[in-house]
Design a protein around this motif. Sequence first.
Motif, PDB file in Angstrom:
ATOM      1  N   LYS A 371       0.812  -1.180  -0.118  1.00 50.39           N
ATOM      2  CA  LYS A 371      -0.034   0.000  -0.129  1.00 50.39           C
ATOM      3  C   LYS A 371       0.831   1.211  -0.026  1.00 50.39           C
ATOM      4  CE  LYS A 371      -1.041   0.876   5.087  1.00 50.39           C
ATOM      5  NZ  LYS A 371      -1.899   0.991   6.117  1.00 50.39           N
ATOM      6  N   GLY A 374       1.525   3.832  -2.923  1.00 50.67           N
ATOM      7  CA  GLY A 374       0.419   4.841  -3.319  1.00 50.67           C
ATOM      8  C   GLY A 374       0.793   6.356  -2.857  1.00 50.67           C
ATOM      9  N   PHE A 377      -3.340   5.826   0.495  1.00 56.78           N
ATOM     10  CA  PHE A 377      -3.493   4.430   0.609  1.00 56.78           C
ATOM     11  C   PHE A 377      -4.379   4.258   1.737  1.00 56.78           C
ATOM     12  CE2 PHE A 377       0.429   5.918   2.967  1.00 56.78           C
ATOM     13  CZ  PHE A 377       0.003   5.679   4.211  1.00 56.78           C
ATOM     14  N   GLN A 392      -5.561   0.094  -1.685  1.00 57.10           N
ATOM     15  CA  GLN A 392      -5.594   1.348  -2.840  1.00 57.10           C
ATOM     16  C   GLN A 392      -6.767   2.279  -2.367  1.00 57.10           C
ATOM     17  OE1 GLN A 392      -5.241  -0.269  -6.631  1.00 57.10           O
ATOM     18  NE2 GLN A 392      -3.228  -1.597  -6.280  1.00 57.10           N
ATOM     19  N   ASN A 394      -8.009   5.636  -0.991  1.00 62.93           N
ATOM     20  CA  ASN A 394      -7.239   6.996  -0.928  1.00 62.93           C
ATOM     21  C   ASN A 394      -7.451   7.566   0.176  1.00 62.93           C
ATOM     22  OD1 ASN A 394      -5.611   6.468  -3.377  1.00 62.93           O
ATOM     23  ND2 ASN A 394      -7.685   7.187  -4.531  1.00 62.93           N
ATOM     24  N   ASN A 428      -0.751   7.803 -10.675  1.00 65.94           N
ATOM     25  CA  ASN A 428      -0.063   6.869  -9.698  1.00 65.94           C
ATOM     26  C   ASN A 428      -0.552   5.480 -10.210  1.00 65.94           C
ATOM     27  OD1 ASN A 428      -0.228   6.407  -6.249  1.00 65.94           O
ATOM     28  ND2 ASN A 428       1.080   5.913  -7.447  1.00 65.94           N
ATOM     29  N   ARG A 430      -1.174   1.960 -10.099  1.00 65.68           N
ATOM     30  CA  ARG A 430      -1.182   0.727  -8.957  1.00 65.68           C
ATOM     31  C   ARG A 430      -1.726  -0.435  -9.579  1.00 65.68           C
ATOM     32  NH1 ARG A 430      -3.413   3.750  -3.801  1.00 65.68           N
ATOM     33  NH2 ARG A 430      -4.663   4.739  -5.305  1.00 65.68           N
ATOM     34  N   ASP A 489      -6.427   5.489  -9.658  1.00 63.82           N
ATOM     35  CA  ASP A 489      -5.018   6.141  -9.585  1.00 63.82           C
ATOM     36  C   ASP A 489      -5.068   7.348 -10.370  1.00 63.82           C
ATOM     37  OD1 ASP A 489      -4.502   3.699  -8.313  1.00 63.82           O
ATOM     38  OD2 ASP A 489      -3.876   2.687 -10.083  1.00 63.82           O
TER      39      ASP A 489
END
Length: 532
Positions: A371, A374, A377, A392, A394, A428, A430, A489
């Motif tokens: 995590k 990120g 996270f 993941q 946010n 970002n 992931r 992301d």
Amino acid sequence: MNEKRKKMIILAVCAITLMLASILGTYAYFVSSINNDNRQEAEVDTGTMRLRFADNDEGINAKLMLGESITKKFTLENTGTLDATVSIEWLDMINTYTEGSLTYTLSYSETENGEYTEIVSSTNVPTSSTEFTSTLVPDITIPVGVTYYYNLEVTLNNLNDVDQTEDLNANFFTKFIVSQPSTNRKYTLTIDPNGGTIDGSSEIQTLSMNVGDTYELGTNDTTGYRKFEGWRVSGYDSTLNDTTVTIGRSNVKIEAKYGSFKIQEAVKAIENGETPKYVNATVPNFSNVATTDEGVFAMEDDYGTSYYYRGAVENNYVKFGDFYWRIIRINGDSSVRMIYDGTKPHKNGEQDMDRFTHSSMQYNKISNDNKYSGWMFGGPQGKASTSKIQAQTNETDSDAKRLVDAWYKENIEDKNLSDKVSDTLFCNDRSTPGAASTGWTQDTGLGYGVYRTAFGAFNRLRGATGNTWNTSVNMRNPKPTINCLQKNDAFTVNDVEKGNGDLTYPIGLITADETIIAGGGIMLSQNTNLLI
């Protein structure tokens, strides 16, 4: 203003996306210096000509707004015993203004207070960055004992549909001289390939020629992304018809002209649904570092077509908020993504801590869980993730995000500059393609906890699909993207159509994909010439 299109920054550690209005300059004035002797005398055959300046001032030094003019008054007197014919020359002139920005007219009268007649209508002042001699007016015949009165008017013009940004720092300098009639003299023809080649030669050529002589220009060839746009002619009365030069009554310079990608023109084109000019149509070899200026290329992003700079670029500087930035690319929504480059200008490859907002800082101090890859996270720091969705989510800021958020608030938000920043997403990535794609046999593809996971960028940048991961295979054939594969992301502030709307401030780190497309080094290699 649409709140969904308001903000986004990426720094060097931190970079920024600006609306066009914050980049474009406005014109205020130009400074010209025309330095002359108060009186010049020249013997021509058996006559003598005397040049005097009415203001008894050896020069002109003035600030002009666009559209304004400045006038220089002088007299030409025949003090000899015979009628004489002379030419008046610009001497040791330097004019670095955009071609056509400066024009001049010349008029004369046989009496000081009489009616003036125009003898040279509006004509471009020849341009040159080095000292240059050119005819202002040729072959004036003045009877014995007669004085003619002249008004020379120089104007800074506002050119429609022409980018005159370079005029802000341009120079104009000249002296004057009277000399032999132009028809009795030879003139120098200078041919400058200006970085290209003419008939295989890149050297500047000089030829001595008479008025009326012609010269056929050879074939101009260029390399790289610049495009040949024809020839620029500097010199009174000379003409260029296709590739044929006809010599007039002055020295003449023929210089190759090139076009290159300009950010202002490109943004306007994108906003009008057009393709910007001078974009390299090829796809670069991303496995190679770009140590030279390779120009601008195109790639699809989440908004449309993005145009990115690659290599040791030198024309992508911007000053915003008292900081210097380098343009990475124009996003598909026509906003401009930039990377922080310090409180002063820096050359490509210059090693200076001023180019960073922070140094020796960890992305996240805790790193024993997937995590922590990120930007944000799920769960608090120190609590293990139990699923990819939970990892993941946010909820919690990474250490890096907290640092750059604080920088943005202090240097952008608190200075009331946020309205210049666009809410264009920062990715970002992931995504977890799994071992079948990454070629890493230990890749679980789970993306949470301590399970070994290779994320999307690893798969794109390591090389061909299906190979067992090792350093010899890594990065043979990178395939970067600037599309964001998972909406979760795609970090934005208010935009929830393209992004996740989870940011407080429009700020983030440059991605590995963006580093590669810009020409950066891959894994164990590096590129100190990179624009970023």
